[in-house]
Design a protein around this motif. Sequence first.
Motif, mmCIF file in Angstrom:
data_model
loop_
_atom_site.group_PDB
_atom_site.id
_atom_site.type_symbol
_atom_site.label_atom_id
_atom_site.label_comp_id
_atom_site.label_asym_id
_atom_site.label_seq_id
_atom_site.Cartn_x
_atom_site.Cartn_y
_atom_site.Cartn_z
ATOM 1 N N GLU A 71 9.909 -0.045 -5.356
ATOM 2 C CA GLU A 71 10.182 0.943 -6.414
ATOM 3 C C GLU A 71 8.940 1.742 -6.800
ATOM 4 O O GLU A 71 9.043 2.866 -7.283
ATOM 5 N N GLU A 72 7.773 1.167 -6.595
ATOM 6 C CA GLU A 72 6.517 1.840 -6.947
ATOM 7 C C GLU A 72 6.025 2.767 -5.839
ATOM 8 O O GLU A 72 4.968 3.376 -5.958
ATOM 9 N N LYS A 119 0.845 -1.194 0.000
ATOM 10 C CA LYS A 119 0.000 0.000 0.000
ATOM 11 C C LYS A 119 0.880 1.245 0.000
ATOM 12 O O LYS A 119 1.927 1.281 0.629
ATOM 13 N N ARG A 120 0.421 2.277 -0.670
ATOM 14 C CA ARG A 120 1.083 3.579 -0.627
ATOM 15 C C ARG A 120 0.730 4.271 0.682
ATOM 16 O O ARG A 120 -0.231 3.910 1.363
#
Length: 111
Positions: free
Chosen positions: A76-77, A42-43
């Motif tokens: 990386e995302e 999750k961001r």
Amino acid sequence: MVCPGEKIYDCRRQLLAIQDTLDILGGKWKVTILGCLAMGGKRFMDLQRELAGIGPKMLSKELHELEMNGLIKKNEEGKYEMTSYSDSLKPVIEVLAAWGAQHRVKVMSMQ
């Protein structure tokens, strides 16, 4: 046969291990964050939205501490995810969630 002194030692060793665990996972948010991340990466904003009541400063602090202990990483995302090291906590989180759900039913039935 186990002598009484050995039982005391085993108890102290177990309590020390529990204290070590609580030092890393203690507090209001760490296990909850890990429970959320156990479902997938999750961001930051997604975590803040899903964890009702946590402020951005506290979330940042807790994520930093979990990262420092090797329990989560930022990929990386830009998503936070559990590490292979913390994967061993998933069964513990599942048991805590099941117990909590069962307890909620019990409490609700008492009202």
